[in-house]
Design an enzyme around this catalytic site. Sequence first.
Site, PDB file in Angstrom:
ATOM      1  N   GLN A 112       0.841  -1.209   0.000  1.00 61.23           N
ATOM      2  CA  GLN A 112       0.000   0.000   0.000  1.00 61.23           C
ATOM      3  C   GLN A 112       0.870   1.250   0.000  1.00 61.23           C
ATOM      4  O   GLN A 112       0.615   2.213  -0.705  1.00 61.23           O
ATOM      5  CB  GLN A 112      -0.902   0.024   1.239  1.00 61.23           C
ATOM      6  CG  GLN A 112      -1.955  -1.065   1.257  1.00 61.23           C
ATOM      7  CD  GLN A 112      -2.857  -0.982   2.485  1.00 61.23           C
ATOM      8  OE1 GLN A 112      -2.654  -0.155   3.356  1.00 61.23           O
ATOM      9  NE2 GLN A 112      -3.852  -1.845   2.545  1.00 61.23           N
ATOM     10  N   ARG A 117      -3.867   8.141   4.916  1.00 60.43           N
ATOM     11  CA  ARG A 117      -3.533   6.934   5.670  1.00 60.43           C
ATOM     12  C   ARG A 117      -3.876   6.990   7.154  1.00 60.43           C
ATOM     13  O   ARG A 117      -3.800   5.974   7.833  1.00 60.43           O
ATOM     14  CB  ARG A 117      -2.050   6.603   5.466  1.00 60.43           C
ATOM     15  CG  ARG A 117      -1.677   6.271   4.019  1.00 60.43           C
ATOM     16  CD  ARG A 117      -2.558   5.178   3.424  1.00 60.43           C
ATOM     17  NE  ARG A 117      -2.099   4.771   2.084  1.00 60.43           N
ATOM     18  CZ  ARG A 117      -2.679   3.812   1.392  1.00 60.43           C
ATOM     19  NH1 ARG A 117      -3.740   3.170   1.852  1.00 60.43           N
ATOM     20  NH2 ARG A 117      -2.212   3.500   0.190  1.00 60.43           N
ATOM     21  N   GLU A 122      14.251  -0.620  -0.904  1.00 60.20           N
ATOM     22  CA  GLU A 122      13.772  -1.747  -0.119  1.00 60.20           C
ATOM     23  C   GLU A 122      14.795  -2.875  -0.144  1.00 60.20           C
ATOM     24  O   GLU A 122      15.502  -3.066  -1.141  1.00 60.20           O
ATOM     25  CB  GLU A 122      12.451  -2.250  -0.728  1.00 60.20           C
ATOM     26  CG  GLU A 122      11.723  -3.230   0.184  1.00 60.20           C
ATOM     27  CD  GLU A 122      10.480  -3.798  -0.477  1.00 60.20           C
ATOM     28  OE1 GLU A 122      10.195  -3.406  -1.633  1.00 60.20           O
ATOM     29  OE2 GLU A 122       9.807  -4.627   0.146  1.00 60.20           O
TER      30      GLU A 122
END
Lengths: 206, 206, 206, 206
Positions: free
Chosen positions: A60, A169, A71
């Site tokens: 998300q 969020r 990452e």
Amino acid sequence: MGSDLSIVNSARISYNRDSKELDYKDERLIKYLLKNKHTSPFEHVLFTFNIKTPLFIARQWMRHRTWSFNEISRRYTDENIEFYIPKEFRLQKDDNKQMSSEEVLSETESFLYHSEIRNQCLISLQIYSEMVSKGVAREIARGILPQFMYTNFFGTVDLHNLLHFLELRTHIHSQHEMRLYAIAIENIVKEVVPITYKYWKELKEE
Amino acid sequence: MGSDLSIVNSARISYNRDSKELDYKDERLIKYLLKNKHTSPFEHVLFTFNIKTPLFIARQWMRHRTWSFNEISRRYTDENIEFYIPKEFRLQKDDNKQMSSEEVLSETESFLYHSEIRNQCLISLQIYSEMVSKGVAREIARGILPQFMYTNFFGTVDLHNLLHFLELRTHIHSQHEMRLYAIAIENIVKEVVPITYKYWKELKEE
Amino acid sequence: MGSDLSIVNSARISYNRDSKELDYKDERLIKYLLKNKHTSPFEHVLFTFNIKTPLFIARQWMRHRTWSFNEISRRYTDENIEFYIPKEFRLQKDDNKQMSSEEVLSETESFLYHSEIRNQCLISLQIYSEMVSKGVAREIARGILPQFMYTNFFGTVDLHNLLHFLELRTHIHSQHEMRLYAIAIENIVKEVVPITYKYWKELKEE
Amino acid sequence: MGSDLSIVNSARISYNRDSKELDYKDERLIKYLLKNKHTSPFEHVLFTFNIKTPLFIARQWMRHRTWSFNEISRRYTDENIEFYIPKEFRLQKDDNKQMSSEEVLSETESFLYHSEIRNQCLISLQIYSEMVSKGVAREIARGILPQFMYTNFFGTVDLHNLLHFLELRTHIHSQHEMRLYAIAIENIVKEVVPITYKYWKELKEE
């Protein structure tokens, strides 16, 4: 990088300010910029976060294209694989196909699924490790690992886009686990740019 | 949306062209634009793809922030869950920590892992379905599903950014499964904008 | 914000490094990342510049959509209006419709145009000031001001996109005035991230 | 490229729809997506415009970084140079440093400035043409041309970002000339995606 003062300076295209203290005029300017969606001065204040989170939350997060991400690559390393094993299980909301409700599964059932998930994650990890030890490429073997697996990333974003992220969020429609991260970040924002935070919060609640 | 002709027209800021056929000057212009990295005329040609792919490939894909994506949401639906179960298992490359080699696991072992993966995916799906039937929110339950799970998305991108995508994702460093998608897309690009494709390919191979 | 070390850390998703000194392995990693277009670690190093430049250069600059800009608004203020008045006049290149050559106009003619331009800018400014003093909105009155007018902006960009900017804007095809800015920025980059700069330069010259 | 139907299809990740007519459920979905800021389905509908506008408007327009632009290059050509010569002159607003009011200059004064501006633009063009005929590079000579000069560009943008553009640029704070373009575009949007337009308008007015 940056502060409430750098927002004021970039809005005025001026470096001349020595004082670290914002005065009344500066505060009014920040409020005006937020209210009238003059977003560019907020793009010169930058944040970098180091986030550890399960895959389904990371997915998300990485849909936000205004962030820069780095990452850990599971093509590259098979070390430190961990899983998020929930202890509570929120129920599907009746009147919304997307959201969970505040109700949770009974304690007995929760305990049962907690164990079952842990067990299933461990078996997956075992199959994964066995494949890797036989020489199977990590990029393939990783497919067996469940989405409860933790990942780890660096994310950099400017304040304007971070506020937009927080708006979406921390919203009630957002997944509970995602909101916990968003609220933690909101607290950091509050500390770093207290004036901007104050007026952003005010406007949001109007 | 668009064609080789629209690249030529937008480079010349002109709508005056009736003919569908590119002449020699048009071709030379496209070559010149590509060679000198005048990328903007290629941004007015747009492609939309509907992609079905396993999660670990989708995650690589969605790191390309110049695409617009619309993905099926597993918070929203528990229908049509399928898995990619590999039949061949490429081995890790010896001299590169990231890549797989062209060698594969023996047939016997491949057969073994194929079965084991299928089995493990089915058990995960069973646990998932049971949790959902007990009322657990889909957004939590999905965590148990392995990354071999297929997802489905719409992706829209302009030709300039698509060519950049192809350069990275048809590259030998890219994961084999990703390359298969990239090569399929390359063939579509070749059909839609043959002149641009021809010179892009030429330049890449220089 | 950031340094060669932060590139290394974000590539490795690690905060564990105390030392400020990069070792041989770190250098090799930076070289590898640049060479293989693993661009994301370079996106966590950020630069903010305060630029004063004529309009026709600012317009080229602001076509770079990966920068965040904050520019002085001529709807808002009529103060500090200045012009760039060239002393040398490069000639149009014979064999390229876009570029200027290294040849310049004769001294006498240059002196003539320098005066004429200065004169014309001053008259424009006079008409502008008169309109403003009669109450005409600045947003309209500014239309009379020539593109030699200076503007002033803050620009923030990450290192990956800054290197891309430098590649295009230090290029021989780039306008001379633009290149002077790009070269000045290149020297700042060299000081802030010397290792990255070294290998970027090497690769560019291959 | 695209329509109300393609928004519905991409939100549902489905190609199965034959009918061109939206039913009640489709309309409700579009309304829901707009209201809850699920913006991605609107990114698969694309528009390309060919715009002729004075420089000071073009500069505002090109600050929108989600558009792709292709502009006529005044380094490349000295043909078809035209100017926007205003006939009416809106006055500066008293209580807002940025905006113009609805009041205009008297007819006599307007006529005077109209002539003066036309005159000044023509002299600038003359100096420009003379320099170019002496061989001065167009990239330098253009600096003398006032910002009333027309430019011409192609702009491509997706529907989500176009609606955001319209929100900002049809706003009362936006410059009058900019608003005229925005309103013209709004009418095109209304024709191409009538259902989306209807609910976007409704939400904006809430």
